[in-house]
Design a protein around this motif. Structure first.
Motif, PDB file in Angstrom:
ATOM      1  N   GLN A 261      95.764  36.302  65.201  1.00 61.56           N
ATOM      2  CA  GLN A 261      94.478  36.170  65.196  1.00 61.56           C
ATOM      3  C   GLN A 261      93.654  37.631  65.446  1.00 61.56           C
ATOM      4  O   GLN A 261      94.415  38.696  65.758  1.00 61.56           O
ATOM      5  CB  GLN A 261      93.711  35.282  66.488  1.00 61.56           C
ATOM      6  N   PHE A 272      88.445  41.606  71.671  1.00 60.81           N
ATOM      7  CA  PHE A 272      89.483  42.334  72.044  1.00 60.81           C
ATOM      8  C   PHE A 272      89.186  43.793  71.835  1.00 60.81           C
ATOM      9  O   PHE A 272      88.462  44.133  70.963  1.00 60.81           O
ATOM     10  CB  PHE A 272      90.772  42.043  71.696  1.00 60.81           C
ATOM     11  N   ALA A 281      98.375  34.974  68.092  1.00 64.99           N
ATOM     12  CA  ALA A 281      97.973  33.944  68.577  1.00 64.99           C
ATOM     13  C   ALA A 281      99.199  32.646  69.076  1.00 64.99           C
ATOM     14  O   ALA A 281      98.837  32.193  69.993  1.00 64.99           O
ATOM     15  CB  ALA A 281      97.083  33.176  67.723  1.00 64.99           C
ATOM     16  N   SER A 282     100.081  32.801  68.316  1.00 61.91           N
ATOM     17  CA  SER A 282     100.954  31.772  68.672  1.00 61.91           C
ATOM     18  C   SER A 282     102.407  31.990  68.092  1.00 61.91           C
ATOM     19  O   SER A 282     102.202  32.847  66.975  1.00 61.91           O
ATOM     20  CB  SER A 282     100.369  30.310  67.973  1.00 61.91           C
ATOM     21  N   VAL A 283     103.232  31.696  68.469  1.00 60.66           N
ATOM     22  CA  VAL A 283     104.561  31.852  67.814  1.00 60.66           C
ATOM     23  C   VAL A 283     105.437  30.553  68.041  1.00 60.66           C
ATOM     24  O   VAL A 283     105.608  29.818  68.929  1.00 60.66           O
ATOM     25  CB  VAL A 283     105.493  32.666  69.040  1.00 60.66           C
ATOM     26  N   THR A 296     102.478  34.904  72.727  1.00 66.59           N
ATOM     27  CA  THR A 296     101.237  35.140  72.426  1.00 66.59           C
ATOM     28  C   THR A 296     100.449  36.335  73.145  1.00 66.59           C
ATOM     29  O   THR A 296     100.715  36.500  74.334  1.00 66.59           O
ATOM     30  CB  THR A 296     100.626  33.704  72.838  1.00 66.59           C
ATOM     31  N   GLY A 297      99.561  36.885  72.639  1.00 69.28           N
ATOM     32  CA  GLY A 297      98.852  38.006  73.380  1.00 69.28           C
ATOM     33  C   GLY A 297      99.479  39.351  72.901  1.00 69.28           C
ATOM     34  O   GLY A 297      98.843  40.200  73.454  1.00 69.28           O
TER      35      GLY A 297
ATOM     36  N   LYS B 736      94.705  31.288  77.604  1.00 72.63           N
ATOM     37  CA  LYS B 736      95.821  30.865  76.407  1.00 72.63           C
ATOM     38  C   LYS B 736      95.421  29.288  76.199  1.00 72.63           C
ATOM     39  O   LYS B 736      95.659  28.718  77.124  1.00 72.63           O
ATOM     40  CB  LYS B 736      97.064  30.957  76.941  1.00 72.63           C
ATOM     41  N   SER B 743      99.275  27.947  69.541  1.00 71.05           N
ATOM     42  CA  SER B 743      98.489  28.475  70.728  1.00 71.05           C
ATOM     43  C   SER B 743      97.417  29.463  69.940  1.00 71.05           C
ATOM     44  O   SER B 743      97.506  29.709  69.082  1.00 71.05           O
ATOM     45  CB  SER B 743      99.328  29.175  71.801  1.00 71.05           C
ATOM     46  N   ARG B 744      96.602  29.852  70.955  1.00 69.87           N
ATOM     47  CA  ARG B 744      95.762  31.001  70.523  1.00 69.87           C
ATOM     48  C   ARG B 744      95.038  31.476  71.839  1.00 69.87           C
ATOM     49  O   ARG B 744      94.983  30.867  72.866  1.00 69.87           O
ATOM     50  CB  ARG B 744      94.518  30.429  69.531  1.00 69.87           C
ATOM     51  N   LEU B 745      94.361  32.772  71.631  1.00 74.56           N
ATOM     52  CA  LEU B 745      93.979  33.397  72.679  1.00 74.56           C
ATOM     53  C   LEU B 745      92.271  33.261  72.560  1.00 74.56           C
ATOM     54  O   LEU B 745      91.758  33.471  71.613  1.00 74.56           O
ATOM     55  CB  LEU B 745      94.213  34.571  72.786  1.00 74.56           C
ATOM     56  N   LYS B 747      88.846  34.494  74.559  1.00 72.61           N
ATOM     57  CA  LYS B 747      88.271  35.510  75.579  1.00 72.61           C
ATOM     58  C   LYS B 747      86.804  35.168  75.669  1.00 72.61           C
ATOM     59  O   LYS B 747      86.169  35.114  74.758  1.00 72.61           O
ATOM     60  CB  LYS B 747      88.474  36.813  75.023  1.00 72.61           C
TER      61      LYS B 747
END
Lengths: 464, 750
Positions: A261, A272, A281-283, A296-297, B736, B743-745, B747
């Motif tokens: 993302q 960000f 975003a996702s694994v 993630t992150g 999260k 998933s996604r972040l 904010k």
């Protein structure tokens, strides 16, 4: 009757038709090429010259495709446009025009007809490659040239060309509205060219041409609600794909399991800090990225020696392409940042493999199935990693009568677990061939997370 | 009440009978001629010719009273025709009529005689069930009746009875001897007759009139009401309650009794707004049940049965009982808070207690009983319109009957008002009218019954079973109170409002094909009943009872009941495919926000038919479950327990600042998403439209696993972490968010 393929993805405030034209729309097609060598000054002459350069390379593509979604295996005629890109007869069209084609007929500009062979296709970018069998041995075919779509600018004039039917060739005029359109769900590896030239069922698969008569894109998507809105695959993307298809017959991408993302998401108001790197975003479970230890992150900074910048959504396709081009089964060092600290991880991408599950028809049961594929049916994949689901049920039909529905995952057939098409085939055949038993089978199907039991009565024979 | 008389009495009776009958026998044996005199057609014609003019047809036309056509006469009302009765004209302006058992307020007008002279109700006989009507103008062709003196009214065996009946639309007169058949009960001896007979002596003179169906011959029971007057002379002198006198009495009684019937205010907890995300089904069924338009407070009438106790005349159902937050008794001009004591199992009433002594209460010390034909004054308070209205009605015991559960009941001439307090004519308390509940109340296990409340809000008349309680009955009811309370009808605090008893399985209904396939056709009646277990939740009652997927539940039986309840899915979930079918997970990424908000949850709710039925039976109660295991029939017993929270009553927290409501991950949600019991996270229940969470495209049913890097354990934890961030002055909130394993972040700027 235009065959409208339903989109799996609904784009906000727009609904798109995937365009493939099935008969029949006549339009006049009487063209004379301009005299070569002259430098035209008049706009009309510019258009005429560009058109005359490409028209001879336009082909009408008429494949017969196989269809499983209606609950039975059917063949259907379809039609679309294409453009010859090499003298030996390689031609480009959309993937959706020739998807599941069993035979392809082609009508050339000069009226000669011939057949074509599918060389390869790429679902992800909606590009397909054909090889035309020249009507006369060793004869050269007229072809169009690609331009560098990276040089396109908004406002430049373009012509969307196509072969709506048979001998007729069409052209519509517009400008480039955008060169870097990101369409959610349809832009994993490439951005789109947006134009207000009319892109419609008649010219889908045909070329988008600049005033020099060079191909800058392949017409792909039109809009059903807003007339002046069309999308084309940029020529640079098409070139890459074609090269790959010519060499390997497929586009060999590697897969890491990472979903990205951007740092700035205006739509969701998610921002960000920083201007480098791209967010993970996702694994995916069981993926190379998970094994490598990604979270993630994490902020991905470099893949190998190549720095990565995913500031906006428009940057993401290029990064996916970069990752997709990483050599399969070879380690690559990834530099990233986690909670402000620098980190390096070793990633070994695997081959992406099939992005679509195999089809199968269960004729006596009046239904068709498909293998679950993590890319095509992620919602089903979530519940069953390896399995088969109902693709369609014929109405009227035995499966429909029993209450089976599209999306049902077959877990067991007559007490036997089925995880692959082959296993299902075996179980099905055993049942059908057993003349001594009742024509009823107990199925266990997974729907919405729960496994139910259904008795499928297939004693009724439905006429074709 | 039936006892064989003791031998001595029997001998006495037989002797008396013989004595009485001897002259009769003599007369009968004495010659055919005399017989013929009494019974011959000539005689009959003579009697009719002479007296039929005194029997006057009266048309009674109805009107709606308080919005309803008269009970029992709806057809006449709708067909716009009157009820036709025959009355006795004792003089050209006075008519006697056996009690037609009508509410006089439902009578539009009455018309007497062939000329249809308007008549009105003048008054009520107190000792016999009869009315007196007065005609506005003298009736033509009618004489003043002169009854023979009481002493001359002859041995009852000598009487002739003249009656008019409506037959094929016309009046037919019949003459017959009266008193030929005799009934005996205890010391009493009487002859069964029809009401409305003009009694004539053998000579053909008017002797009397029957208002009741018995003609007493012998026996002096204490109660004058069981020995109804029939002699004309007696009747002419009998006490009558005129309509005017009743009005005056009404004022008096209202003053006396109103304090004994305080108004009770029931304040239910307001139902939570129906969240669309709770699902179409629930929201729709709410509207269907009219719960959207329910008034907030309900009014009922109570009976002050003790210095501090009030019996509230209001049938509770489970839903209302659970939500009943407050009850107030309005007495002595004040609203007094009352404490709920219990709701009766068999009756539509519950008991509350106030803190201070009430200004007035019933004295339940004296026992009472009802007598046949006893006149009663009923005082009741009606709250249907929202404002209290006190009514006084004249009523009468018209007969005794065996009613529900084989109880001998007094039945009144007019259907009593609910909660009415009955007084005898000498102002002694006689009893009260209380609703009887039948045991299969609320058996619509799929949709809890709302109808009870509706009935109360209407007139409380039709379809409600009211029994006339005596004071003794009331006392008994209250003395044995705790045993008689229904443990399911108890108010609950808000957080326990949605507790549900659970069994712990996911199931599908059986059908014919499946039943055949599993070889259980007989036990399941061809698949008509039966729930096939698909999944058994660990640590559930089903798991402890070792139920396995594949077992078929057939019936459950509340151990207090003899009959089991067969299990089959009813209503809208009955169609097999619709049972399985609820919108799943395959939501395209880009869906309109409004549509997302209205989508029902993708997992199957445990608030299913089976658990609803068990909840109705009530926690703590024991049930017996009959089921099939591998085709073999088995039974198990279990004590019902409240299940763990599910999505519907899971603890939830709302973050107002960002418009996000989350709930704990409950067991059925974990099962659906294949999450471990200890996996962190909360599930999104609602996202306010246009809020920060909505802009960030957080959708319902997504799972939020961490906030600013920290795993979220529960909704409470979520809120606490959020508050801590706000306090620390953080500008951003990082979440999260997961959906179907991806998933996604997110904010959000605060």
């Amino acid at each position: 009757m235009a065959k409208i393929k339903s989109c799996r993805f609904v784009i906000p405030s727009l609904i798109f038709l995937l365009l493939a034209w099935s008969p029949r729309q006549a339009s006049p097609g009487d063209e004379k090429p301009e005299a070569p060598g002259e430098r035209p000054m008049d706009f009309r002459q510019i258009i005429a010259q560009a058109k005359s350069k490409v028209f001879p390379a336009l082909i009408y593509v008429a494949p017969v495709v196989e269809e499983f979604s209606g609950g039975k295996r059917e063949k259907r005629e379809q039609g679309g446009s294409g453009v010859i890109i090499s003298p030996e007869g390689y031609a480009v069209t959309n993937w959706h025009v020739i998807e599941k084609a069993v035979s392809i007929r082609v009508l050339l500009f000069d009226g000669r007809f011939t057949t074509a062979e599918k060389i390869g296709e790429d679902r992800e970018t909606d590009v397909g490659l054909l090889k035309i069998k020249p009507p006369r041995e060793a004869a050269e075919l007229p072809h169009a040239r690609f331009a560098d779509s990276g040089k396109l600018r908004e406002g430049e004039f373009v012509l969307a060309m196509g072969a709506p039917w048979g001998l007729s060739r069409s052209v519509s005029l517009g400008i480039i509205s955008s060169t870097t359109r990101y369409l959610p769900g349809r832009s994993e590896y490439s951005l789109w060219l947006q134009t207000d030239a009319s892109i419609n069922p008649g010219n889908s698969g045909g070329p988008l041409v600049n005033t020099e008569g060079e191909v800058v894109g392949i017409n792909t998507l039109g809009s059903i609600v807003g007339g002046d809105l069309g999308f084309a695959v940029p020529a640079n993307t098409v070139k890459r794909i074609v090269d790959s298809l010519r060499s390997h017959g497929t586009v060999q991408r590697s897969w890491t399991g990472l979903r990205l993302q951007p740092l700035h998401d205006f739509d969701r108001n998610i921002y960000f800090e920083g201007s480098e790197g791209v967010l993970i975003a996702s694994v995916d479970k069981g993926s190379p990225a998970l094994r490598a230890g990604f979270h993630t992150g994490d902020l991905l900074l470099k893949a190998g020696s190549v720095p990565v910048n995913g500031l906006n959504y428009e940057d993401i396709p290029a990064i996916n392409t970069l990752l997709g081009d990483l050599p399969v089964n070879q380690e690559v060092q990834i530099a990233l940042q986690r909670d402000g600290k620098d980190l390096a991880l070793t990633l070994t991408p695997r081959a992406k493999g099939k992005v679509e599950g195999e089809d199968f028809e269960l004729k006596d049961w009046n239904m068709t199935v498909k293998a679950i594929n993590e890319f095509e049916t992620p919602a089903l994949f979530f519940f069953v990693k390896e399995g088969v689901y109902v693709q369609g049920t014929r109405e009227p039909g035995n499966a429909a009568k029993a209450g089976l529905r599209r999306g049902d995952i077959l877990i067991k057939v007559d007490g036997q677990a089925v995880t692959t098409i082959e296993e299902l085939q075996t179980a099905y055949q055993n049942l059908i061939n057993d003349s001594k038993r009742d024509k009823k089978a107990l199925l266990e199907v997974l729907r919405n997370g729960l496994t139910y039991r259904i008795v499928l009565d297939y004693s009724t024979r439905y006429k074709d | 009440m039936f006892r064989l008389p003791p031998p001595q009495l029997l001998r006495f009776l037989v002797l008396t009978l013989c004595t009485a009958l001897v002259p009769l026998a003599a007369i009968l044996a004495g010659g055919d001629e005399k017989d013929d005199d009494k019974l011959s057609p000539a005689k009959a014609a003579e009697v009719v010719g002479r007296w039929s003019k005194q029997i006057v047809p009266v048309e009674i036309w109805f009107k709606k009273f308080e919005g309803d056509p008269p009970a029992g006469h709806q057809q006449e009302f709708e067909e716009k025709r009157p009820m036709e009765v025959a009355a006795l004209a004792v003089d050209p302006a006075t008519l006697w009529l056996p009690d037609p058992e009508l509410d006089p307020r439902a009578i539009a007008r009455m018309a007497a005689g062939a000329d249809r002279i308007p008549a009105r109700l003048h008054g009520y006989f107190l000792q016999v069930p009869g009315w007196i009507l007065s005609a506005e103008n003298p009736l033509a062709g009618v004489d003043a009746l002169k009854f023979v003196p009481a002493s001359d009214a002859g041995a009852e065996g000598d009487l002739l009875g003249l009656k008019a009946t409506l037959d094929s639309g016309s009046w037919t007169f019949s003459v017959s001897p009266v008193g030929k058949s005799l009934q005996v009960r205890g010391p009493a001896l009487w002859s069964k007759v029809e009401a409305g007979l003009l009694l004539l002596t053998a000579k053909g003179d008017p002797a009397g009139y029957t208002f009741a169906s018995r003609l007493p011959i012998q026996g002096q029971p204490e109660n004058v009401y069981a020995n109804p007057l029939w002699r004309g002379a007696d009747l002419a002198a009998a006490p009558v309650l005129t309509v005017q006198a009743l009005d005056k009495l009404s004022e008096l009684f209202v003053k006396k009794a109103a304090g004994l019937i305080p108004t009770v205010k029931i304040i239910p907890r307001k139902e939570e707004e129906a969240d669309e995300s709770e699902g179409f089904h629930r929201a729709f069924s709410r509207r269907f049940r009219g719960m959207d338009t329910e008034p907030n407070d309900l009014f009922a009438s109570g009976l002050a049965v003790g210095p501090r106790q009030v019996l509230v005349d209001f049938p509770l159902d489970r839903e209302l009982a659970i939500r009943m937050e407050q009850v107030k008794v309005i007495a002595g001009g004040e609203e007094r808070p009352a404490r709920f004591i219990g709701a009766f199992k068999r009756f539509g009433a519950f008991l509350v207690e106030v803190e201070k002594d009430l200004p007035a209460h019933l004295d339940l010390g004296k026992a009472s009983s009802y007598s046949l034909y006893q006149p009663l004054l009923a005082v009741s308070a009606d709250h249907a319109t929202g404002k209290r209205r006190d009514w006084v009605d004249f009523n009468r015991v018209s007969r005794f009957e065996k009613g529900y559960r084989n109880v001998l009941e007094a039945v009144s001439a007019r259907f009593p008002r609910r909660g009415a307090l009955f007084f005898s004519m000498d102002q002694e308390l006689a009893g009260a009218a209380i609703e009887v509940r039948r045991d299969d109340d609320g058996d619509e296990s799929f949709r809890p019954s709302f109808s009870r409340r509706q009935f109360f809000l209407q007139r409380g008349r039709s379809f409600v079973d009211l029994r006339l309680f005596t004071i003794g009955d009331l006392k008994e009811l209250l003395d044995k109170a705790p045993q008689n309370f229904d443990p399911r009808l108890v108010p609950r605090p808000a957080e326990r409002e949605k507790d549900m008893v659970w069994f712990g399985i996911e199931f599908q209904p059986l059908n014919r094909e499946l039943a055949r396939n599993q070889g259980v056709e007989i036990a399941t009646r061809g698949g008509e009943i039966g729930l096939l277990a698909l999944h058994v939740y660990p640590n559930s009652p089903a798991a402890k009872a070792q139920i396995e997927p594949g077992d078929i539940l057939l019936s459950i039986r509340d151990l207090e009941e003899p009959e089991p309840y067969e299990l089959h899915v009813t209503g809208e979930e009955a169609t097999f495919s619709s049972f399985m079918d609820h919108i799943g997970e395959d939501i395209p990424d880009e869906v309109e926000e409004q549509m997302l908000a209205q989508m029902p949850a993708p997992w199957r709710s445990p608030r299913n038919f089976l658990n609803n039925k068990l909840t109705e039976i009530g926690e703590g109660n024991e049930v017996e479950v009959a089921y099939l295991h591998k085709g073999e029939e088995k039974k198990l017993r279990l004590k019902l327990e409240i299940g763990p929270p599910d999505f519907e009553n899971a603890p939830k927290e709302k973050l107002e600042e960002i418009g996000l409501t989350v709930k704990d991950l409950t067991y059925e949600v974990r099962r659906h998403y294949r999450l471990r019991d200890d996996a962190p996270g909360v599930v999104v229940q609602k996202v306010e439209s246009g809020s920060k969470a909505a802009v960030a495209k957080i959708g319902p049913y997504e799972i939020i696993t961490s906030m600013s890097g920290q795993a979220v354990a529960s909704a409470k934890d979520f809120h606490q972490k959020f508050d801590a961030l706000m306090k620390a002055g953080k500008k951003d909130l990082e979440l999260k968010v997961e959906r179907l394993g991806k998933s996604r972040l997110v904010k959000i700027r605060l």
